[in-house]
Structures are given as C-alpha cells and as structure tokens.
Design a protein around this motif. Sequence first.
Motif, PDB file in Angstrom:
ATOM      1  N   TYR A  58      -6.205   2.999 -17.034  1.00 34.82           N
ATOM      2  CA  TYR A  58      -5.944   3.398 -15.649  1.00 34.82           C
ATOM      3  C   TYR A  58      -7.219   3.439 -14.816  1.00 34.82           C
ATOM      4  CZ  TYR A  58      -4.230   6.113 -11.683  1.00 34.82           C
ATOM      5  OH  TYR A  58      -3.897   6.535 -10.428  1.00 34.82           O
ATOM      6  N   LEU A  59      -8.356   3.704 -15.454  1.00 33.76           N
ATOM      7  CA  LEU A  59      -9.624   3.725 -14.717  1.00 33.76           C
ATOM      8  C   LEU A  59      -9.972   2.355 -14.138  1.00 33.76           C
ATOM      9  CD1 LEU A  59     -11.796   5.932 -17.119  1.00 33.76           C
ATOM     10  CD2 LEU A  59     -10.695   6.626 -14.976  1.00 33.76           C
ATOM     11  N   THR A  60      -9.482   1.294 -14.767  1.00 31.40           N
ATOM     12  CA  THR A  60      -9.768  -0.063 -14.289  1.00 31.40           C
ATOM     13  C   THR A  60      -8.567  -0.726 -13.619  1.00 31.40           C
ATOM     14  OG1 THR A  60      -9.223  -0.992 -16.476  1.00 31.40           O
ATOM     15  CG2 THR A  60     -11.512  -0.381 -16.083  1.00 31.40           C
ATOM     16  N   ASP A  61      -7.363  -0.173 -13.866  1.00 32.27           N
ATOM     17  CA  ASP A  61      -6.154  -0.764 -13.293  1.00 32.27           C
ATOM     18  C   ASP A  61      -5.255   0.356 -12.785  1.00 32.27           C
ATOM     19  OD1 ASP A  61      -3.917  -2.174 -12.584  1.00 32.27           O
ATOM     20  OD2 ASP A  61      -3.402  -2.842 -14.618  1.00 32.27           O
ATOM     21  N   LYS A  62      -5.341   0.642 -11.501  1.00 37.49           N
ATOM     22  CA  LYS A  62      -4.585   1.741 -10.909  1.00 37.49           C
ATOM     23  C   LYS A  62      -3.087   1.456 -10.827  1.00 37.49           C
ATOM     24  CE  LYS A  62      -8.320   4.103 -10.172  1.00 37.49           C
ATOM     25  NZ  LYS A  62      -8.649   5.294 -10.980  1.00 37.49           N
ATOM     26  N   ASN A  63      -2.663   0.260 -11.197  1.00 42.36           N
ATOM     27  CA  ASN A  63      -1.246  -0.083 -11.177  1.00 42.36           C
ATOM     28  C   ASN A  63      -0.525   0.329 -12.451  1.00 42.36           C
ATOM     29  OD1 ASN A  63      -1.163  -1.328  -8.597  1.00 42.36           O
ATOM     30  ND2 ASN A  63      -2.117  -3.160  -9.468  1.00 42.36           N
ATOM     31  N   LEU A  66       5.178   7.045 -17.788  1.00 45.86           N
ATOM     32  CA  LEU A  66       4.633   5.774 -17.323  1.00 45.86           C
ATOM     33  C   LEU A  66       4.930   5.568 -15.847  1.00 45.86           C
ATOM     34  CD1 LEU A  66       3.410   2.883 -18.115  1.00 45.86           C
ATOM     35  CD2 LEU A  66       5.798   2.154 -18.167  1.00 45.86           C
ATOM     36  N   ASP A  67       3.924   5.097 -15.112  1.00 52.19           N
ATOM     37  CA  ASP A  67       4.097   4.646 -13.726  1.00 52.19           C
ATOM     38  C   ASP A  67       3.493   3.247 -13.661  1.00 52.19           C
ATOM     39  OD1 ASP A  67       4.244   4.170 -11.031  1.00 52.19           O
ATOM     40  OD2 ASP A  67       3.484   6.141 -10.437  1.00 52.19           O
ATOM     41  N   TYR A  68       4.368   2.244 -13.526  1.00 54.95           N
ATOM     42  CA  TYR A  68       3.954   0.840 -13.666  1.00 54.95           C
ATOM     43  C   TYR A  68       4.277   0.075 -12.395  1.00 54.95           C
ATOM     44  CZ  TYR A  68       4.000  -3.971 -15.475  1.00 54.95           C
ATOM     45  OH  TYR A  68       3.780  -5.322 -15.674  1.00 54.95           O
ATOM     46  N   LYS A  69       3.290  -0.670 -11.880  1.00 56.65           N
ATOM     47  CA  LYS A  69       3.485  -1.513 -10.706  1.00 56.65           C
ATOM     48  C   LYS A  69       3.014  -2.927 -11.032  1.00 56.65           C
ATOM     49  CE  LYS A  69       2.360   2.401  -7.697  1.00 56.65           C
ATOM     50  NZ  LYS A  69       1.384   2.929  -6.705  1.00 56.65           N
ATOM     51  N   TYR A  70       3.759  -3.884 -10.515  1.00 51.19           N
ATOM     52  CA  TYR A  70       3.387  -5.279 -10.774  1.00 51.19           C
ATOM     53  C   TYR A  70       3.712  -6.113  -9.545  1.00 51.19           C
ATOM     54  CZ  TYR A  70       3.177  -9.891 -12.970  1.00 51.19           C
ATOM     55  OH  TYR A  70       2.873 -11.195 -13.275  1.00 51.19           O
ATOM     56  N   SER A  71       2.787  -6.963  -9.156  1.00 48.31           N
ATOM     57  CA  SER A  71       3.000  -7.843  -8.010  1.00 48.31           C
ATOM     58  C   SER A  71       2.679  -9.282  -8.393  1.00 48.31           C
ATOM     59  CB  SER A  71       2.109  -7.426  -6.833  1.00 48.31           C
ATOM     60  OG  SER A  71       2.462  -6.157  -6.352  1.00 48.31           O
ATOM     61  N   TYR A  93       7.283 -11.637  -5.658  1.00 52.89           N
ATOM     62  CA  TYR A  93       8.023 -10.386  -5.792  1.00 52.89           C
ATOM     63  C   TYR A  93       7.093  -9.237  -6.179  1.00 52.89           C
ATOM     64  CZ  TYR A  93       7.939 -10.704 -10.928  1.00 52.89           C
ATOM     65  OH  TYR A  93       7.547 -10.772 -12.236  1.00 52.89           O
ATOM     66  N   ASP A  94       7.550  -8.022  -5.884  1.00 47.16           N
ATOM     67  CA  ASP A  94       6.911  -6.780  -6.306  1.00 47.16           C
ATOM     68  C   ASP A  94       7.885  -6.026  -7.195  1.00 47.16           C
ATOM     69  OD1 ASP A  94       4.605  -7.229  -4.724  1.00 47.16           O
ATOM     70  OD2 ASP A  94       5.682  -6.460  -2.951  1.00 47.16           O
ATOM     71  N   TYR A  95       7.339  -5.316  -8.180  1.00 47.09           N
ATOM     72  CA  TYR A  95       8.191  -4.578  -9.115  1.00 47.09           C
ATOM     73  C   TYR A  95       7.550  -3.235  -9.422  1.00 47.09           C
ATOM     74  CZ  TYR A  95      10.670  -3.276 -13.379  1.00 47.09           C
ATOM     75  OH  TYR A  95      11.412  -2.610 -14.331  1.00 47.09           O
ATOM     76  N   ARG A  96       8.391  -2.215  -9.608  1.00 50.71           N
ATOM     77  CA  ARG A  96       7.889  -0.894  -9.969  1.00 50.71           C
ATOM     78  C   ARG A  96       8.851  -0.219 -10.941  1.00 50.71           C
ATOM     79  NH1 ARG A  96       5.526   3.942  -6.066  1.00 50.71           N
ATOM     80  NH2 ARG A  96       5.017   5.385  -7.767  1.00 50.71           N
TER      81      ARG A  96
END
Length: 210
Positions: free
Chosen positions: A15-20, A45-50, A54-57
């Motif tokens: 998470y320190l390198t990837d806030k998503n 888990l809190d997961y984000k992907y773009s 599309y965007d996904y959460r």
Amino acid sequence: MQLKAGIEISGPVIYLTDKNNLSIEGFVSFDRNEKIAFVVEGGYLDYKYSQYNYDYRSKGSFARAGIDFNLLLPEISKSKYWAGIGLRYGVSVFNSETPSFHHENYWGTATSSIPQRISWGHFIEVAPGVKTEVFKNFSLGWNIRLRMLISGGAGKDLRPIYFPGFGSSGKSTSAGISYYMILNIPFKTINVKIKVKEEIPEEEPEGTLR
C-alpha cells in the motif's frame, strides 16, 4: 503448546507504493496438540483498478477457518518451528462496482456503468508454509496460498474481477503468498514421564555355594 496471533505484513508494504490496493490481514491459531492447530484468519480489502476503457472497485471483508498440520517431529519442532500444510474454507462479503466503462464499435462509443452490489464469495484453500521462532515468543513465517473458487457471488457473466480473501476471480483458481509476524503465547507445557522398568535379579537355586 501455544496460542499464536499474527499479522500479514506484505499488504501494508504494498500500500505504501500502490494506494489503489489496501489489504489488512491477521490470524489466530490454537494448538490442539504437537501436530495439529486450529486456525481462524480474517482481513479487509479495498481494491481499485483502472484500464483504458473501464474502472473497477471492490472492497469488503473475509474470513478463513481451518487446520494446520505440522509435518515436523515434536522433538524437532519443539513448539518453535513449523513446516507443514494448512487447509482452509473461506467466505467473503464485499461490494463491487464499475463506475464507468465504454465500448467502441462501428456506430460509435457506448458509455455506461454497473452500480454497486453486495456479493458473497466462497472458496477453499491449501496453504503450505514455514514458521520459525527468531526471538523468544516471536516468529516469522510465510504461506503459499493455492485457492479454488466455489462461488464468486454472481453468475459467470457478472463474476467480480477481484474480491477480498480470494484475489483475481477471472479464473476458478488463484495463488498468492503471505508473510507474517507472529506472537507466540505459551499456555500449556506437556511433561513427558518415562518409566524405567526396574530389573529384579534372578534368585539363585538353593544350595548354591558362592
């Protein structure tokens, strides 16, 4: 025998390198005997992907429960070392959404979204690994996690891309690795008593001269 409590350390580091991608996980285990321990794990888990179109959460919680089998002999493990395999059943409750997506074709570009929905996921897991005590009552360890999906919370056409506890659900299997810092809490010591059979000297026949 011991009660163990551990936290997974790779999730906060990532998470320190990837806030998503925020992942928090821990476990508690209770030794049944020198070979078997009961384990309960849980996390968030809190997961984000773009991607370009599309965007996904996905975010939510999960729990896993099962048994760890220590393959080391008791005289080698000494309640300090563990090398074995774990079996888990996992359940995840989460919400997922696609805030936006677009599709281009001959007639132009279509833009839409999939609203947030709450789902349940179920899976089983095999987790070989190693744990070793590095200081008194403090251990480090890791597990390889091999998972098989039972239910992703929806039909195959609406299967979530990624959900807590399982990971990518694009296929029916997934794999990962977890690294732990572990606190060992001794609660019972087993003393093994060895009874030595006393040898009784044979009686000499009467009339035997010394």
